[in-house]
Each structure stands twice: as C-alpha cells, then as structure tokens.
Motif scaffolding. Structure first.
Motif, short mmCIF file in Angstrom:
data_model
loop_
_atom_site.label_atom_id
_atom_site.label_comp_id
_atom_site.label_asym_id
_atom_site.label_seq_id
_atom_site.Cartn_x
_atom_site.Cartn_y
_atom_site.Cartn_z
N GLN A 54 0.83 -1.21 0.00
CA GLN A 54 0.00 0.00 0.00
C GLN A 54 0.86 1.26 0.00
OE1 GLN A 54 -3.20 0.39 -0.50
NE2 GLN A 54 -3.04 2.58 -0.34
N GLY A 55 1.98 1.23 0.71
CA GLY A 55 2.87 2.39 0.72
C GLY A 55 3.45 2.70 -0.65
N ILE A 56 3.89 1.66 -1.34
CA ILE A 56 4.41 1.85 -2.70
C ILE A 56 3.31 2.36 -3.62
CG2 ILE A 56 5.32 0.63 -4.71
CD1 ILE A 56 6.78 -1.20 -2.65
N ASN A 57 2.14 1.78 -3.49
CA ASN A 57 1.01 2.19 -4.32
C ASN A 57 0.60 3.63 -4.03
OD1 ASN A 57 -0.82 1.64 -6.33
ND2 ASN A 57 -2.34 0.82 -4.96
N THR A 58 0.65 4.03 -2.78
CA THR A 58 0.31 5.40 -2.41
C THR A 58 1.33 6.39 -2.98
OG1 THR A 58 -0.77 4.64 -0.39
CG2 THR A 58 -0.12 6.95 -0.47
N LEU A 59 2.60 6.00 -2.97
CA LEU A 59 3.63 6.87 -3.55
C LEU A 59 3.45 7.01 -5.07
CD1 LEU A 59 6.79 5.71 -1.59
CD2 LEU A 59 5.55 7.87 -1.34
N LEU A 60 2.92 5.98 -5.72
CA LEU A 60 2.71 6.03 -7.16
C LEU A 60 1.40 6.70 -7.57
CD1 LEU A 60 4.00 2.49 -8.17
CD2 LEU A 60 5.10 4.69 -8.59
N TYR A 61 0.48 6.87 -6.62
CA TYR A 61 -0.84 7.42 -6.94
C TYR A 61 -0.77 8.82 -7.58
CZ TYR A 61 -5.73 8.73 -6.50
OH TYR A 61 -7.00 9.15 -6.76
N PRO A 62 0.07 9.75 -7.10
CA PRO A 62 0.17 11.04 -7.80
C PRO A 62 0.62 10.89 -9.25
CG PRO A 62 1.15 11.22 -5.64
CD PRO A 62 0.84 9.77 -5.85
N PHE A 63 1.48 9.91 -9.53
CA PHE A 63 1.89 9.65 -10.90
C PHE A 63 0.70 9.20 -11.74
CE2 PHE A 63 3.27 6.42 -13.99
CZ PHE A 63 3.96 7.23 -14.86
N TYR A 64 -0.12 8.27 -11.20
CA TYR A 64 -1.31 7.82 -11.92
C TYR A 64 -2.23 9.01 -12.22
CZ TYR A 64 -0.03 3.33 -9.71
OH TYR A 64 0.63 2.23 -9.26
N CYS A 65 -2.44 9.85 -11.21
CA CYS A 65 -3.30 11.01 -11.40
C CYS A 65 -2.74 11.93 -12.48
CB CYS A 65 -3.47 11.78 -10.09
SG CYS A 65 -4.50 10.94 -8.89
N ILE A 79 -9.12 11.22 -12.30
CA ILE A 79 -8.90 10.81 -10.92
C ILE A 79 -9.60 9.49 -10.65
CG2 ILE A 79 -9.31 11.44 -8.51
CD1 ILE A 79 -8.97 14.37 -9.41
N CYS A 80 -10.78 9.31 -11.22
CA CYS A 80 -11.52 8.06 -11.06
C CYS A 80 -10.76 6.90 -11.71
CB CYS A 80 -12.90 8.17 -11.68
SG CYS A 80 -13.90 9.49 -11.01
N ALA A 81 -10.22 7.14 -12.88
CA ALA A 81 -9.43 6.12 -13.56
C ALA A 81 -8.16 5.81 -12.76
CB ALA A 81 -9.08 6.57 -14.97
N ALA A 82 -7.54 6.83 -12.22
CA ALA A 82 -6.33 6.63 -11.41
C ALA A 82 -6.65 5.81 -10.16
CB ALA A 82 -5.73 7.97 -11.02
N LYS A 83 -7.79 6.05 -9.56
CA LYS A 83 -8.21 5.28 -8.38
C LYS A 83 -8.41 3.82 -8.74
CE LYS A 83 -10.21 4.65 -4.29
NZ LYS A 83 -9.38 4.07 -3.27
N ALA A 84 -9.07 3.56 -9.87
CA ALA A 84 -9.29 2.18 -10.30
C ALA A 84 -7.97 1.48 -10.60
CB ALA A 84 -10.20 2.16 -11.53
#
Length: 122
Positions: A54-65, A79-84
């Motif tokens: 989850q920590g790695i995924n959280t760090l990558l979330y701004p990149f997805y967004c 943002i919805c696509a990035a969440k999925a």
C-alpha cells in the motif's frame, strides 16, 4: 444529477458530481476483492507486506493522477481512472505476494464441492 438539483445545488456542481460518481463505479467493483484480500492478510497476520504494498502504491498514486488528468487529458474524471488503476495494482501486488511468498500455502485452498458439505443445518 437530479438529486443534487432537487436540493438546489448549483447545476454545474451537480452535473460534475454526477459525472464523478458515475465514473467511480468501476473503482467500486475493485474494492470488493481488495477488502477480502485485506481481511485475508490481517487473518494471516501479514500486516507488514500489506503496508509495504500500500505504501508503494500510495507513492505512485500522484503519478497515476498526473498521467490520467494531464497526459491523457481526462480532466477530473482521470482521478476516477487513477483510483481504479491504483486498486488493481494493489490487488495484483497482494495476490503476487500470496503466491510467491509461500507463507499462505497452508491456508489458501482451491474451492471445491466438499467445502459446501454440512452447511444445510445453517
């Protein structure tokens, strides 16, 4: 949409909220297996791997967004696509840990008809 308009919310805000809620529906479907995997990890006392994934995924979330909102020009619906995508990667990471760590081999069994025997009394 219509519910927010009936509450006298600004029509533009109501429309964007409706679009956002509709776009979040795919992410909700990924939330179900994610909750099951989280409970499985907690039942196996595997909090550290779950926390690391989850920590790695959280760090990558701004990149997805950034990719969905800016690069792919999806706007606020990105943002919805990035969440999925974030939830899918979290699920994949947890499943890969289960299969390759070897810590869950004794508790993870394939479904069979034998599992359903003896349930008629309930």
């Amino acid at each position: 949409g219509p519910i927010l308009r009936s509450l006298k919310i600004d029509p533009e805000v109501a429309e964007y909220t409706y679009q956002f809620a509709m776009a979040m529906i795919p992410a909700v479907f990924f939330d179900i297996p994610l909750c099951l995997l989280e409970k499985f990890f907690l039942g196996q006392r595997l909090a550290n791997p779950q926390m690391m994934i989850q920590g790695i995924n959280t760090l990558l979330y701004p990149f997805y967004c950034h990719v969905f909102v800016r690069k792919m020009d999806c706007g606020f619906l990105g943002i919805c696509a990035a969440k999925a995508v974030s939830e899918v990667i979290y699920i994949v990471g947890m499943v890969l840990y289960i299969f390759f760590s070897g810590k869950c081999r004794d508790t993870l069994v394939a479904p069979s008809m034998e599992m359903l025997k003896g349930w008629s009394q309930y």
